[in-house]
Scaffold this motif. Structure first.
Motif, PDB file in Angstrom:
ATOM      1  N   TRP A  30     -25.145 -52.841  -1.514  1.00  0.00           N
ATOM      2  CA  TRP A  30     -25.321 -51.449  -0.932  1.00  0.00           C
ATOM      3  C   TRP A  30     -24.818 -50.631  -2.242  1.00  0.00           C
ATOM      4  CZ3 TRP A  30     -22.956 -46.838  -0.988  1.00  0.00           C
ATOM      5  CH2 TRP A  30     -23.690 -45.499  -0.559  1.00  0.00           C
ATOM      6  N   VAL A  38     -30.426 -52.684   7.838  1.00  0.00           N
ATOM      7  CA  VAL A  38     -30.448 -54.407   8.176  1.00  0.00           C
ATOM      8  C   VAL A  38     -29.187 -54.725   8.160  1.00  0.00           C
ATOM      9  CG1 VAL A  38     -31.035 -56.441   6.842  1.00  0.00           C
ATOM     10  CG2 VAL A  38     -32.733 -54.697   6.614  1.00  0.00           C
ATOM     11  N   GLN A  86     -23.792 -60.752   6.160  1.00  0.00           N
ATOM     12  CA  GLN A  86     -23.619 -59.342   6.448  1.00  0.00           C
ATOM     13  C   GLN A  86     -22.861 -58.741   5.184  1.00  0.00           C
ATOM     14  OE1 GLN A  86     -20.658 -57.236   6.973  1.00  0.00           O
ATOM     15  NE2 GLN A  86     -19.464 -59.071   6.968  1.00  0.00           N
ATOM     16  N   ASP A 137     -26.620 -52.905   9.290  1.00  0.00           N
ATOM     17  CA  ASP A 137     -26.184 -52.619  10.778  1.00  0.00           C
ATOM     18  C   ASP A 137     -26.450 -53.662  11.714  1.00  0.00           C
ATOM     19  OD1 ASP A 137     -25.311 -50.125   9.846  1.00  0.00           O
ATOM     20  OD2 ASP A 137     -26.982 -48.755  10.399  1.00  0.00           O
ATOM     21  N   ALA A 138     -27.686 -54.107  11.616  1.00  0.00           N
ATOM     22  CA  ALA A 138     -28.211 -55.246  12.602  1.00  0.00           C
ATOM     23  C   ALA A 138     -27.215 -56.571  12.145  1.00  0.00           C
ATOM     24  CB  ALA A 138     -29.729 -55.461  12.450  1.00  0.00           C
ATOM     25  N   ALA A 139     -27.074 -56.728  10.948  1.00  0.00           N
ATOM     26  CA  ALA A 139     -26.437 -57.895  10.699  1.00  0.00           C
ATOM     27  C   ALA A 139     -24.969 -57.930  11.265  1.00  0.00           C
ATOM     28  CB  ALA A 139     -26.450 -58.200   9.249  1.00  0.00           C
ATOM     29  N   VAL A 188     -32.758 -48.484   3.801  1.00  0.00           N
ATOM     30  CA  VAL A 188     -33.234 -49.622   4.454  1.00  0.00           C
ATOM     31  C   VAL A 188     -32.493 -50.883   4.503  1.00  0.00           C
ATOM     32  CG1 VAL A 188     -35.069 -51.524   4.072  1.00  0.00           C
ATOM     33  CG2 VAL A 188     -35.762 -49.078   3.747  1.00  0.00           C
ATOM     34  N   LEU A 189     -31.602 -50.995   3.519  1.00  0.00           N
ATOM     35  CA  LEU A 189     -30.607 -52.144   3.388  1.00  0.00           C
ATOM     36  C   LEU A 189     -29.439 -51.734   4.405  1.00  0.00           C
ATOM     37  CD1 LEU A 189     -29.265 -54.323   1.905  1.00  0.00           C
ATOM     38  CD2 LEU A 189     -28.024 -52.782   0.653  1.00  0.00           C
ATOM     39  N   LEU A 194     -24.916 -58.319   2.189  1.00  0.00           N
ATOM     40  CA  LEU A 194     -25.728 -57.062   2.382  1.00  0.00           C
ATOM     41  C   LEU A 194     -24.835 -55.984   1.872  1.00  0.00           C
ATOM     42  CD1 LEU A 194     -27.628 -58.020   5.774  1.00  0.00           C
ATOM     43  CD2 LEU A 194     -28.605 -57.663   3.314  1.00  0.00           C
ATOM     44  N   THR A 200     -25.126 -45.130   7.211  1.00  0.00           N
ATOM     45  CA  THR A 200     -26.570 -44.831   7.349  1.00  0.00           C
ATOM     46  C   THR A 200     -27.070 -43.682   7.712  1.00  0.00           C
ATOM     47  OG1 THR A 200     -26.497 -47.218   8.256  1.00  0.00           O
ATOM     48  CG2 THR A 200     -28.522 -45.899   8.823  1.00  0.00           C
TER      49      THR A 200
END
Length: 188
Positions: free
Chosen positions: A104, A123, A97, A125-127, A119-120, A100, A157
């Motif tokens: 950004w 991803v 994370q 947020d999920a990580a 999109v990054l 990632l 986001t």
């Protein structure tokens, strides 16, 4: 000789790790921002239409500094939890994370890829959520320390999405949008 560390030894180990990890995470965040050319010094960004949700620019440096310190402390809590079952997975998840996160700013500010940056962030947020779940298994306090980071990433986001909506011509990432939605790509 006992194999159990005393509270003083545990505090000492935590401080040693914190003196390395916290500045390291803070430095990586600062370096990513500089590498991406973020902020008011970026002519491309200055020309973008700013959404109404966009806060004062000075707020970003303050908030990210605090969040990176909290992230470093959370990671230190997990790193020093020797013997915890999910420790290794939690550290790997944190590294993913963070990578990632650090990608950004160069993607958005440096490469001007608004859509790809969005999109990054999804991803990311999920990580972050996965990292919080794993940190909770190791040290609940570490998970709590990451919650403001998740909240700010979710805000980022939404803000990134608003930048994309307010600047359709500045969304150089339209090629990514075409991949995600081929029907929209034909209309471009």
């Amino acid at each position: 000789m006992s194999e159990i560390a005393s509270p003083g030894q545990l505090r000492s180990a935590f401080l040693r790790w914190a003196l390395f990890i916290v500045p390291g995470v803070l430095f990586l965040g600062f370096f990513s921002g500089q590498l991406g050319g973020s902020g008011a010094g970026n002519p491309w960004f200055m020309e973008l239409n700013k959404p109404s949700l966009y806060p004062p620019p000075a707020l970003f440096g303050i908030v990210w500094s605090v969040l990176y310190v909290m992230m470093g402390i959370a990671l230190t809590l997990v790193v020093t939890a020797r013997g915890a079952a999910a420790r290794g997975a939690a550290i790997v998840s944190f590294a993913v994370q963070l990578a990632l996160n650090l990608a950004w700013s160069p993607l958005f500010f440096g490469a001007h890829q608004i859509t790809a940056a969005l999109v990054l962030l999804v991803v990311l947020d999920a990580a972050i959520t996965i990292t919080i779940i794993l940190f909770r298994k190791v040290r609940p306090l570490a998970a709590w320390l990451l919650l403001p980071y998740l909240a700010w990433a979710l805000f980022a986001t939404v803000l990134n999405w608003q930048f994309r909506e307010a600047n359709p011509d500045g969304a150089v990432g339209a090629d990514i949008a075409a991949v995600l939605n081929p029907a929209a790509g034909k209309a471009i």
